[in-house]
Enzyme design. Structure first.
Site, PDB file in Angstrom:
ATOM      1  N   ASP A  20       0.816  -1.230   0.000  1.00 26.83           N
ATOM      2  CA  ASP A  20       0.000   0.000   0.000  1.00 26.83           C
ATOM      3  C   ASP A  20       0.846   1.276   0.000  1.00 26.83           C
ATOM      4  O   ASP A  20       0.588   2.200   0.783  1.00 26.83           O
ATOM      5  CB  ASP A  20      -0.924   0.045   1.229  1.00 26.83           C
ATOM      6  CG  ASP A  20      -1.647  -1.254   1.490  1.00 26.83           C
ATOM      7  OD1 ASP A  20      -1.967  -1.951   0.515  1.00 26.83           O
ATOM      8  OD2 ASP A  20      -1.905  -1.557   2.670  1.00 26.83           O
ATOM      9  N   GLU A 190     -11.034  -0.697  -3.491  1.00 29.78           N
ATOM     10  CA  GLU A 190     -10.350   0.025  -2.416  1.00 29.78           C
ATOM     11  C   GLU A 190      -9.183   0.802  -3.029  1.00 29.78           C
ATOM     12  O   GLU A 190      -9.051   0.900  -4.245  1.00 29.78           O
ATOM     13  CB  GLU A 190      -9.837  -0.963  -1.359  1.00 29.78           C
ATOM     14  CG  GLU A 190      -8.873  -2.004  -1.919  1.00 29.78           C
ATOM     15  CD  GLU A 190      -8.629  -3.188  -0.996  1.00 29.78           C
ATOM     16  OE1 GLU A 190      -9.415  -3.374  -0.043  1.00 29.78           O
ATOM     17  OE2 GLU A 190      -7.657  -3.933  -1.236  1.00 29.78           O
TER      18      GLU A 190
END
Length: 311
Positions: A20, A190
């Site tokens: 991420d 997401e």
């Protein structure tokens, strides 16, 4: 004497299981702010990495820790920092809440330096409830050319945007009176990310399951930071000869140039454990009509690219 200087970054760009990544330029250095990729109960801190040239990276350990966030108890992930008015604001997800009855969501920390240490700014989450179906995770902060600041976030297939006040630690109201605006594009799962190029807004997001091989990135283009965002197509995905699960990324633009790099995580072909993810970087190109050309994920990474020093 043998020259040991690296010509390219190689992928991954630094060792360890990380995911991420958010990418920024602060104080004339490239920065990558990732999740420490482990089980939720072991995700108790954030590290950061900086480089003068995109090739050689230095680790800064524990720039924000669980023990310094009174309301968090596990699962720190998906950081997104930004600089404003000489301070650095660091948005992050914690606790992986599954309902409005649980404590957690998106927090914000602050520091006087890009390397931290960061301190929780509120003593509570900035966003702690589900709005329009969006789980409060995966924040991404974006400041537009008009100095309006936006925080994009969301999971469970829904995406929202909020307007941040000038203090960067409170949420404002849009002109129509709304606070949480749903902007979910088709296929969104997401990991939102926003850039602006030639007065167009490129909104990107992750698709597929984060633990599997089909995790990927798609995008839309709009004339407004609030959309609408109509899906164009995928720009990042697995290559069976290189790695799987390529997704959840950040972007770097070389200042003053139309030169872009995508920083993302992926899973080596030798790994099946969901949290075995590594941070990589590759060049991203646009075609003559302004569309993103799908990225070739590589083992080489990118070439040495020092920033011009300020005079």
């Amino acid at each position: 004497m043998e020259n040991t200087t690296k010509i390219t970054s190689g992928n991954p760009v630094f060792p360890g299981w990380y995911a991420d990544p958010e990418a920024r330029i602060f104080d004339n250095l490239y920065w990558i702010y990732p999740t420490y990729s482990a089980s939720y109960d072991e995700q108790t801190f954030f590290d950061a990495f900086y480089s003068e040239n995109l090739v050689d990276w230095t680790k800064v350990e524990r720039i924000l820790e669980l023990k310094d966030i009174s309301w968090a108890n596990r699962a720190l992930w998906a950081p997104s920092p930004i600089e404003r008015n000489g301070k650095y604001y660091y948005y992050f997800a914690a606790n992986d809440i599954q309902s409005n009855e649980e404590l957690g969501g998106i927090g914000v920390a602050v520091s006087n330096r890009p390397e931290g240490p960061f301190k929780d700014a509120l003593g509570r989450p900035l966003i702690d409830k589900f709005h329009h179906g969006a789980q409060p995770i995966d924040p991404h902060v974006f400041i537009d050319d008009d100095n309006n600041a936006y925080l994009y976030y969301g999971g469970w297939g829904y995406c929202n945007v909020v307007k941040l006040n000038d203090d960067m630690i409170s949420i404002g109201t849009f002109e129509d009176g709304s606070i949480y605006k749903e902007i979910t594009p088709s296929g969104f799962v997401e990991g939102p990310c926003m850039i602006k190029r030639n007065n167009k807004y490129y909104f990107m997001w992750a698709e597929g399951g984060w633990g599997g091989p089909n995790y990927s990135v798609a995008y839309a283009i709009s004339t407004s930071p609030l959309g609408p965002f109509e899906r164009v197509g995928k720009i990042l995905e697995q290559n069976p000869e290189v790695a799987t699960g390529a997704g959840h990324h950040g972007m770097i633009q070389i200042p003053g140039k139309d030169e872009w790099y995508i920083v993302y995580h992926r899973r080596p072909l030798t790994e099946t454990q969901a949290n075995h993810r590594e941070v990589c970087i590759d060049r991203l190109y646009f075609d003559k009509d302004g569309y993103i050309i799908p990225v070739d994920i590589t083992f080489e990474g990118v070439s040495n690219r020092p920033l011009l020093k300020e005079i």
